[in-house]
Design a protein around this motif. Structure first.
Motif, PDB file in Angstrom:
ATOM      1  N   ALA A  88      34.307  41.785  47.020  1.00  8.73           N
ATOM      2  CA  ALA A  88      33.227  41.811  48.014  1.00  8.73           C
ATOM      3  C   ALA A  88      33.135  43.156  48.726  1.00  8.73           C
ATOM      4  CB  ALA A  88      33.415  40.681  49.028  1.00  8.73           C
ATOM      5  N   ASP A  89      34.278  43.791  48.997  1.00  4.19           N
ATOM      6  CA  ASP A  89      34.296  45.047  49.744  1.00  4.19           C
ATOM      7  C   ASP A  89      35.067  46.112  48.951  1.00  4.19           C
ATOM      8  OD1 ASP A  89      34.441  47.163  51.541  1.00  4.19           O
ATOM      9  OD2 ASP A  89      35.156  45.917  53.218  1.00  4.19           O
ATOM     10  N   PRO A  90      34.408  46.756  47.979  1.00  2.01           N
ATOM     11  CA  PRO A  90      35.120  47.730  47.157  1.00  2.01           C
ATOM     12  C   PRO A  90      35.673  48.914  47.946  1.00  2.01           C
ATOM     13  CG  PRO A  90      32.775  47.778  46.659  1.00  2.01           C
ATOM     14  CD  PRO A  90      33.014  46.626  47.585  1.00  2.01           C
ATOM     15  N   GLU A 110      27.416  54.818  44.406  1.00  2.00           N
ATOM     16  CA  GLU A 110      26.460  53.851  43.882  1.00  2.00           C
ATOM     17  C   GLU A 110      25.770  54.421  42.660  1.00  2.00           C
ATOM     18  OE1 GLU A 110      23.893  52.305  46.937  1.00  2.00           O
ATOM     19  OE2 GLU A 110      25.599  51.650  48.146  1.00  2.00           O
ATOM     20  N   GLY A 111      25.621  53.562  41.662  1.00  2.18           N
ATOM     21  CA  GLY A 111      24.923  53.947  40.447  1.00  2.18           C
ATOM     22  C   GLY A 111      24.871  52.794  39.469  1.00  2.18           C
ATOM     23  N   HIS A 112      23.802  52.733  38.703  1.00  3.91           N
ATOM     24  CA  HIS A 112      23.631  51.714  37.661  1.00  3.91           C
ATOM     25  C   HIS A 112      23.742  50.300  38.220  1.00  3.91           C
ATOM     26  CE1 HIS A 112      23.763  54.985  34.801  1.00  3.91           C
ATOM     27  NE2 HIS A 112      24.896  55.383  35.361  1.00  3.91           N
ATOM     28  N   GLY A 113      23.312  50.104  39.475  1.00  2.00           N
ATOM     29  CA  GLY A 113      23.331  48.781  40.078  1.00  2.00           C
ATOM     30  C   GLY A 113      24.672  48.342  40.633  1.00  2.00           C
ATOM     31  N   TRP A 114      25.597  49.283  40.782  1.00  2.00           N
ATOM     32  CA  TRP A 114      26.934  48.961  41.285  1.00  2.00           C
ATOM     33  C   TRP A 114      27.324  49.877  42.429  1.00  2.00           C
ATOM     34  CZ3 TRP A 114      30.828  45.558  39.465  1.00  2.00           C
ATOM     35  CH2 TRP A 114      30.458  44.793  38.349  1.00  2.00           C
ATOM     36  N   ARG A 115      28.175  49.399  43.295  1.00  2.00           N
ATOM     37  CA  ARG A 115      28.948  50.234  44.227  1.00  2.00           C
ATOM     38  C   ARG A 115      30.344  50.205  43.640  1.00  2.00           C
ATOM     39  NH1 ARG A 115      28.850  53.504  48.063  1.00  2.00           N
ATOM     40  NH2 ARG A 115      30.542  53.678  49.575  1.00  2.00           N
ATOM     41  N   ILE A 116      30.826  51.353  43.161  1.00  2.00           N
ATOM     42  CA  ILE A 116      32.042  51.345  42.343  1.00  2.00           C
ATOM     43  C   ILE A 116      32.748  52.687  42.382  1.00  2.00           C
ATOM     44  CG2 ILE A 116      30.878  52.028  40.181  1.00  2.00           C
ATOM     45  CD1 ILE A 116      32.595  49.701  38.860  1.00  2.00           C
ATOM     46  N   GLY A 117      34.035  52.673  42.177  1.00  2.00           N
ATOM     47  CA  GLY A 117      34.849  53.873  42.040  1.00  2.00           C
ATOM     48  C   GLY A 117      35.981  53.581  41.072  1.00  2.00           C
ATOM     49  N   ARG A 118      36.623  54.635  40.597  1.00  2.00           N
ATOM     50  CA  ARG A 118      37.725  54.453  39.641  1.00  2.00           C
ATOM     51  C   ARG A 118      38.989  55.120  40.161  1.00  2.00           C
ATOM     52  NH1 ARG A 118      38.560  56.999  33.889  1.00  2.00           N
ATOM     53  NH2 ARG A 118      36.510  57.847  34.326  1.00  2.00           N
ATOM     54  N   LEU A 119      40.114  54.437  39.969  1.00  2.00           N
ATOM     55  CA  LEU A 119      41.408  54.994  40.337  1.00  2.00           C
ATOM     56  C   LEU A 119      42.420  54.706  39.244  1.00  2.00           C
ATOM     57  CD1 LEU A 119      43.108  52.296  41.313  1.00  2.00           C
ATOM     58  CD2 LEU A 119      41.807  52.650  43.396  1.00  2.00           C
ATOM     59  N   GLY A 124      49.629  54.481  35.306  1.00  2.00           N
ATOM     60  CA  GLY A 124      48.702  55.125  34.390  1.00  2.00           C
ATOM     61  C   GLY A 124      47.478  54.312  34.010  1.00  2.00           C
ATOM     62  N   TYR A 125      47.367  53.075  34.492  1.00  2.00           N
ATOM     63  CA  TYR A 125      46.205  52.246  34.157  1.00  2.00           C
ATOM     64  C   TYR A 125      45.038  52.579  35.077  1.00  2.00           C
ATOM     65  CZ  TYR A 125      49.331  49.657  31.178  1.00  2.00           C
ATOM     66  OH  TYR A 125      50.225  49.333  30.196  1.00  2.00           O
ATOM     67  N   HIS A 126      43.843  52.571  34.520  1.00  2.00           N
ATOM     68  CA  HIS A 126      42.643  52.871  35.288  1.00  2.00           C
ATOM     69  C   HIS A 126      41.968  51.573  35.712  1.00  2.00           C
ATOM     70  CE1 HIS A 126      41.939  57.304  34.109  1.00  2.00           C
ATOM     71  NE2 HIS A 126      43.216  57.010  34.040  1.00  2.00           N
ATOM     72  N   TRP A 127      41.537  51.550  36.969  1.00  2.00           N
ATOM     73  CA  TRP A 127      40.890  50.389  37.573  1.00  2.00           C
ATOM     74  C   TRP A 127      39.547  50.821  38.146  1.00  2.00           C
ATOM     75  CZ3 TRP A 127      43.239  45.482  37.978  1.00  2.00           C
ATOM     76  CH2 TRP A 127      44.564  45.428  37.548  1.00  2.00           C
ATOM     77  N   GLU A 128      38.493  50.143  37.746  1.00  2.00           N
ATOM     78  CA  GLU A 128      37.174  50.287  38.369  1.00  2.00           C
ATOM     79  C   GLU A 128      37.135  49.242  39.468  1.00  2.00           C
ATOM     80  OE1 GLU A 128      34.598  52.347  37.245  1.00  2.00           O
ATOM     81  OE2 GLU A 128      35.509  53.020  35.363  1.00  2.00           O
ATOM     82  N   ILE A 129      36.926  49.666  40.697  1.00  2.00           N
ATOM     83  CA  ILE A 129      36.865  48.752  41.840  1.00  2.00           C
ATOM     84  C   ILE A 129      35.419  48.758  42.327  1.00  2.00           C
ATOM     85  CG2 ILE A 129      37.824  48.158  44.100  1.00  2.00           C
ATOM     86  CD1 ILE A 129      39.976  48.440  41.907  1.00  2.00           C
ATOM     87  N   GLY A 130      34.747  47.610  42.300  1.00  2.00           N
ATOM     88  CA  GLY A 130      33.344  47.624  42.697  1.00  2.00           C
ATOM     89  C   GLY A 130      32.734  46.254  42.876  1.00  2.00           C
ATOM     90  N   ARG A 131      31.427  46.287  43.104  1.00  2.00           N
ATOM     91  CA  ARG A 131      30.604  45.072  43.182  1.00  2.00           C
ATOM     92  C   ARG A 131      29.184  45.424  42.777  1.00  2.00           C
ATOM     93  NH1 ARG A 131      27.133  45.264  47.490  1.00  2.00           N
ATOM     94  NH2 ARG A 131      27.780  46.586  49.220  1.00  2.00           N
ATOM     95  N   ARG A 132      28.504  44.437  42.235  1.00  2.45           N
ATOM     96  CA  ARG A 132      27.095  44.625  41.880  1.00  2.45           C
ATOM     97  C   ARG A 132      26.270  44.725  43.160  1.00  2.45           C
ATOM     98  NH1 ARG A 132      26.016  43.237  36.324  1.00  2.45           N
ATOM     99  NH2 ARG A 132      27.821  42.121  35.480  1.00  2.45           N
ATOM    100  N   LEU A 133      25.228  45.541  43.114  1.00  2.00           N
ATOM    101  CA  LEU A 133      24.308  45.668  44.247  1.00  2.00           C
ATOM    102  C   LEU A 133      23.142  44.716  44.053  1.00  2.00           C
ATOM    103  CD1 LEU A 133      24.244  49.559  44.542  1.00  2.00           C
ATOM    104  CD2 LEU A 133      25.503  47.949  45.990  1.00  2.00           C
ATOM    105  N   GLY A 134      22.567  44.300  45.165  1.00  2.00           N
ATOM    106  CA  GLY A 134      21.364  43.495  45.095  1.00  2.00           C
ATOM    107  C   GLY A 134      21.522  42.075  44.995  1.00  2.00           C
TER     108      GLY A 134
END
Length: 134
Positions: A88-90, A110-119, A124-134
């Motif tokens: 809910a709160d990326p 924000e981009g492509h309908g998401w609020r998201i970031g990567r860490l 060494g594993y990559h995680w996209e943390i986000g939520r869909r917008l709208g």
């Protein structure tokens, strides 16, 4: 008896849960608990107090870790497999993960309908943390 729309006996629902190899199981448990608020659902230990395999859940989304010093992603790996953690709160979860020791790869935006970031987590594993917008 469960059946699906194809008329056979397979279960009607399915789930996919990542299984992550980590060099230090105790450190991974501590990180995922602090970074994402993960709950430990199951643990199998080989030596007293040393986790070998654990099942974790973040808000009902499950994944597994297994201690294996030989199998973590290579240094500099660009994350050929990434986890997407939808929350809910990326911004809050992203900041919490950074405070717990993750490394920012792409800041929250924000981009492509998401609020998201990567860490990247400390293993060494990559995680996209986000939520869909709208």
């Amino acid at each position: 008896m469960n059946s699906n729309s194809q008329g056979d006996n397979r279960p009607a629902t399915a789930a996919i849960a990542p299984w992550l190899a980590v060099p230090d199981g105790a450190a991974a448990l501590a990180f995922y608990t602090a970074a994402f608020g993960a709950d430990e659902l199951y643990r199998l230990e080989e030596e007293a107090g040393k986790p070998v395999i654990a099942e974790l859940s973040v808000g009902g989304a499950g994944f597994w870790i297994q201690e294996d010093p030989e199998a973590s992603p290579a240094e500099g790996d660009k994350g050929s497999v990434r986890m997407i953690l939808t929350v809910a709160d990326p911004d809050a979860v992203f900041g919490q993960a950074l405070a717990a020791g993750a490394t920012e790869i792409v800041p929250i935006g924000e981009g492509h309908g998401w609020r998201i970031g990567r860490l990247a987590d400390p293993f060494g594993y990559h995680w996209e943390i986000g939520r869909r917008l709208g």
